[in-house]
Design a protein around this motif. Sequence first.
Motif, PDB file in Angstrom:
ATOM      1  N   ALA A 264       0.680  -1.267  -0.048  1.00  0.00           N
ATOM      2  CA  ALA A 264       0.141  -0.078   0.148  1.00  0.00           C
ATOM      3  C   ALA A 264       0.685   1.134   0.099  1.00  0.00           C
ATOM      4  CB  ALA A 264      -0.948  -0.027   1.234  1.00  0.00           C
ATOM      5  N   TYR A 265       2.118   1.277   0.667  1.00  0.00           N
ATOM      6  CA  TYR A 265       2.873   2.429   0.794  1.00  0.00           C
ATOM      7  C   TYR A 265       4.088   2.087   0.407  1.00  0.00           C
ATOM      8  CZ  TYR A 265      -1.185   4.335   3.303  1.00  0.00           C
ATOM      9  OH  TYR A 265      -2.332   4.983   3.604  1.00  0.00           O
ATOM     10  N   PRO A 266       5.137   2.947   0.068  1.00  0.00           N
ATOM     11  CA  PRO A 266       6.591   2.795  -0.238  1.00  0.00           C
ATOM     12  C   PRO A 266       7.365   2.398   1.319  1.00  0.00           C
ATOM     13  CG  PRO A 266       5.898   4.860  -0.966  1.00  0.00           C
ATOM     14  CD  PRO A 266       4.737   4.328  -0.131  1.00  0.00           C
ATOM     15  N   MET A 267       8.245   1.733   0.833  1.00  0.00           N
ATOM     16  CA  MET A 267       9.248   1.267   2.130  1.00  0.00           C
ATOM     17  C   MET A 267       9.441   2.237   3.087  1.00  0.00           C
ATOM     18  SD  MET A 267      12.805  -0.771   2.202  1.00  0.00           S
ATOM     19  CE  MET A 267      12.397  -2.040   0.927  1.00  0.00           C
ATOM     20  N   PHE A 268       9.840   3.586   2.733  1.00  0.00           N
ATOM     21  CA  PHE A 268      10.156   4.582   3.498  1.00  0.00           C
ATOM     22  C   PHE A 268       9.111   4.842   4.639  1.00  0.00           C
ATOM     23  CE2 PHE A 268      10.367   8.901   4.949  1.00  0.00           C
ATOM     24  CZ  PHE A 268      11.560   9.182   5.307  1.00  0.00           C
ATOM     25  N   VAL A 269       7.879   4.848   3.912  1.00  0.00           N
ATOM     26  CA  VAL A 269       6.663   5.302   4.662  1.00  0.00           C
ATOM     27  C   VAL A 269       6.196   3.942   5.609  1.00  0.00           C
ATOM     28  CG1 VAL A 269       4.340   5.968   4.443  1.00  0.00           C
ATOM     29  CG2 VAL A 269       5.767   6.982   3.064  1.00  0.00           C
ATOM     30  N   ARG A 270       6.316   3.025   5.187  1.00  0.00           N
ATOM     31  CA  ARG A 270       6.122   1.664   5.874  1.00  0.00           C
ATOM     32  C   ARG A 270       6.718   1.770   7.277  1.00  0.00           C
ATOM     33  NH1 ARG A 270       6.099  -1.261   1.041  1.00  0.00           N
ATOM     34  NH2 ARG A 270       7.938  -2.434   1.981  1.00  0.00           N
ATOM     35  N   ASN A 271       8.251   1.791   6.862  1.00  0.00           N
ATOM     36  CA  ASN A 271       8.960   1.860   8.237  1.00  0.00           C
ATOM     37  C   ASN A 271       9.064   2.842   9.185  1.00  0.00           C
ATOM     38  OD1 ASN A 271       9.869  -0.497   6.708  1.00  0.00           O
ATOM     39  ND2 ASN A 271      11.745   0.740   6.010  1.00  0.00           N
ATOM     40  N   ARG A 272       8.139   3.837   8.887  1.00  0.00           N
ATOM     41  CA  ARG A 272       8.050   4.934   9.968  1.00  0.00           C
ATOM     42  C   ARG A 272       6.586   5.234  10.369  1.00  0.00           C
ATOM     43  NH1 ARG A 272      11.921   5.139   6.643  1.00  0.00           N
ATOM     44  NH2 ARG A 272      13.923   6.103   7.410  1.00  0.00           N
ATOM     45  N   ILE A 273       5.632   4.479  10.033  1.00  0.00           N
ATOM     46  CA  ILE A 273       4.148   4.444  10.336  1.00  0.00           C
ATOM     47  C   ILE A 273       4.256   4.062  11.828  1.00  0.00           C
ATOM     48  CG2 ILE A 273       1.922   3.277  10.313  1.00  0.00           C
ATOM     49  CD1 ILE A 273       2.248   3.399   7.272  1.00  0.00           C
ATOM     50  N   GLU A 282      -1.410  15.208  19.561  1.00  0.00           N
ATOM     51  CA  GLU A 282      -2.320  14.866  18.380  1.00  0.00           C
ATOM     52  C   GLU A 282      -1.995  15.768  17.111  1.00  0.00           C
ATOM     53  OE1 GLU A 282      -6.970  14.398  16.938  1.00  0.00           O
ATOM     54  OE2 GLU A 282      -6.542  15.222  18.931  1.00  0.00           O
ATOM     55  N   VAL A 283      -1.475  16.945  17.301  1.00  0.00           N
ATOM     56  CA  VAL A 283      -0.974  17.936  16.431  1.00  0.00           C
ATOM     57  C   VAL A 283       0.158  17.467  15.667  1.00  0.00           C
ATOM     58  CG1 VAL A 283      -0.231  20.241  15.591  1.00  0.00           C
ATOM     59  CG2 VAL A 283      -2.021  19.800  17.470  1.00  0.00           C
ATOM     60  N   GLU A 284       1.273  17.124  16.439  1.00  0.00           N
ATOM     61  CA  GLU A 284       2.758  16.520  16.040  1.00  0.00           C
ATOM     62  C   GLU A 284       2.219  15.042  15.248  1.00  0.00           C
ATOM     63  OE1 GLU A 284       6.732  15.045  17.740  1.00  0.00           O
ATOM     64  OE2 GLU A 284       5.271  15.866  19.236  1.00  0.00           O
ATOM     65  N   LYS A 285       1.330  14.246  15.690  1.00  0.00           N
ATOM     66  CA  LYS A 285       1.120  12.909  14.866  1.00  0.00           C
ATOM     67  C   LYS A 285       0.482  13.342  13.634  1.00  0.00           C
ATOM     68  CE  LYS A 285      -0.825   9.907  17.416  1.00  0.00           C
ATOM     69  NZ  LYS A 285      -1.785   9.038  18.115  1.00  0.00           N
ATOM     70  N   LYS A 286      -0.443  14.344  13.668  1.00  0.00           N
ATOM     71  CA  LYS A 286      -1.105  14.602  12.456  1.00  0.00           C
ATOM     72  C   LYS A 286      -0.023  15.103  11.438  1.00  0.00           C
ATOM     73  CE  LYS A 286      -5.945  15.307  13.222  1.00  0.00           C
ATOM     74  NZ  LYS A 286      -7.050  16.691  13.199  1.00  0.00           N
ATOM     75  N   VAL A 287       1.064  15.996  11.822  1.00  0.00           N
ATOM     76  CA  VAL A 287       1.793  16.626  11.006  1.00  0.00           C
ATOM     77  C   VAL A 287       2.783  15.542  10.354  1.00  0.00           C
ATOM     78  CG1 VAL A 287       3.977  18.041  10.709  1.00  0.00           C
ATOM     79  CG2 VAL A 287       1.988  19.025  12.204  1.00  0.00           C
ATOM     80  N   LEU A 288       3.226  14.686  10.995  1.00  0.00           N
ATOM     81  CA  LEU A 288       4.200  13.506  10.738  1.00  0.00           C
ATOM     82  C   LEU A 288       3.192  12.565   9.586  1.00  0.00           C
ATOM     83  CD1 LEU A 288       6.647  11.954  10.592  1.00  0.00           C
ATOM     84  CD2 LEU A 288       5.990  10.856  12.494  1.00  0.00           C
ATOM     85  N   ALA A 289       2.204  12.290   9.920  1.00  0.00           N
ATOM     86  CA  ALA A 289       1.085  11.546   9.067  1.00  0.00           C
ATOM     87  C   ALA A 289       0.865  12.023   7.812  1.00  0.00           C
ATOM     88  CB  ALA A 289       0.010  10.939   9.867  1.00  0.00           C
ATOM     89  N   CYS A 290       0.676  13.571   7.906  1.00  0.00           N
ATOM     90  CA  CYS A 290       0.547  14.109   6.486  1.00  0.00           C
ATOM     91  C   CYS A 290       1.942  14.135   5.605  1.00  0.00           C
ATOM     92  CB  CYS A 290      -0.072  15.587   6.575  1.00  0.00           C
ATOM     93  SG  CYS A 290      -1.748  15.831   7.338  1.00  0.00           S
ATOM     94  N   VAL A 291       2.835  14.328   6.323  1.00  0.00           N
ATOM     95  CA  VAL A 291       4.339  14.355   5.687  1.00  0.00           C
ATOM     96  C   VAL A 291       4.513  13.059   5.008  1.00  0.00           C
ATOM     97  CG1 VAL A 291       6.664  14.597   6.050  1.00  0.00           C
ATOM     98  CG2 VAL A 291       5.412  16.119   6.990  1.00  0.00           C
ATOM     99  N   LEU A 292       4.120  11.948   5.774  1.00  0.00           N
ATOM    100  CA  LEU A 292       4.431  10.657   5.172  1.00  0.00           C
ATOM    101  C   LEU A 292       3.427  10.371   3.983  1.00  0.00           C
ATOM    102  CD1 LEU A 292       4.692   8.424   8.336  1.00  0.00           C
ATOM    103  CD2 LEU A 292       6.571   9.290   6.641  1.00  0.00           C
ATOM    104  N   SER A 293       2.026  10.884   4.148  1.00  0.00           N
ATOM    105  CA  SER A 293       1.345  10.661   2.932  1.00  0.00           C
ATOM    106  C   SER A 293       1.750  11.539   1.897  1.00  0.00           C
ATOM    107  CB  SER A 293      -0.028  11.318   3.502  1.00  0.00           C
ATOM    108  OG  SER A 293      -1.126  11.244   2.602  1.00  0.00           O
TER     109      SER A 293
END
Length: 416
Positions: A264-273, A282-293
């Motif tokens: 579903a996702y590239p290796m870089f994204v999967r290894n950091r989820i 929650e704000v910090e979590k959303k920022v990192l999730a959006c960057v990975l997306s």
Amino acid sequence: MGSETSDQTEMNYKKKTEQLDVKIETIKEDPDKMAPFVGYFPSGFDPLSVSETECQNSSATVKIFRNTQRPKRLQLVVSPNTSSQFNKQVDFVGTNYTGEAETAQVCTYALGVLDKEKRTLKIVPIASNKIFRLEPKVAASDKSEEEGKVETNDEQKDRLRELNNMYGTKKSISRDKKRLALMQKEDPRSQEVLDKKIEGVVVNREALDSAVGHNALNLPPHNASATTPQEAYPLDRIILRGEWDYLLDIFNLVEEGAEVLPDAYPMFVRNRIHKLKDIQDEVEKKVLACVLSYINHLIKFKDQHSMDGISSSKFHKIPSILHQKFISMFKDPDSKRLSDEKSNLLISYILVLTLFADEFRSSSADISKDLRMSRNDLRLHYHELGCKTTREDNLFFFTLPVPLEFPQLRKRRRPK
């Protein structure tokens, strides 16, 4: 005397309430024949009140006009050619698409014709199921031409924009203003004023040469004099304000506790989820999730426009707001594939976001496989962004020192 009057009144009443047994016949509308028109004069004009001599000399004429581009639009014009009543030519005009005809209609009209001798009542449908309100108009021919005109597409858009500015929400008004600003064309007068102002500007050649050198490296928006790595490549200039709401797929996935599929996702994204589960804010979590997306969409966009990655990204759907942005930034209109210059710019965006995801201490082990690049080529690309290489336990990491220092182009000396 009184009894005679009461008897006469009773006889008149009986005449008025005389009942007839009639046969009702309903006539259906025939497309090959024009249905009768029904109208009324709110001004009080009576076309039958003219004198007999006037009726013999000139009678009222009735004309029907149909719009050639919109055949359902009809116009009824009654012209009383009686000079004694009217000093100027006055026409009574009614339409089935303006004024009273625009109001909501919850009934069906029909015209009844009673024949007492044959004892039949014929019910006939009327034209366009409308009763025409015949308003007096002076010089109706000019007016009818104006009403017969169909608005162009630009005129309709202008009217809708005016209505939106009057009654729309702040969000829709702001969206219209941005769209209008993007569609504006160059004004030659403002261009002349701008040219005069530019003539008096003193050009800093050193800064210009430096900027040209940085643009040649295909850098994302940056601040070379920044004091922190976060300010060196501002995240709000890479991911714009209106784009964050379309990047919550990974965040929602983690919140629901769903399993992440391997493809579903590239290796870089999967290894950091997994890092998202450990973040409490929650704000910090959303920022990192959006960057990975965002990294995921950039890599998929690159694969969709390359020969070796199209199979893995064929069914990936990028949000339209991002897809249009990627096309305008990274794709040439005359080519289906990405040029080397645009591809390098796209890679620069991905690598900058990997620095944000890894807190500006990133490894090239997994991202090199996602980008299908050798580690040496990736190292050179990191250096072009101003990164430095550090080695820890036989692993290489890339950091971003500030202020930014870009590699200088080396000039070969000519042999003497």
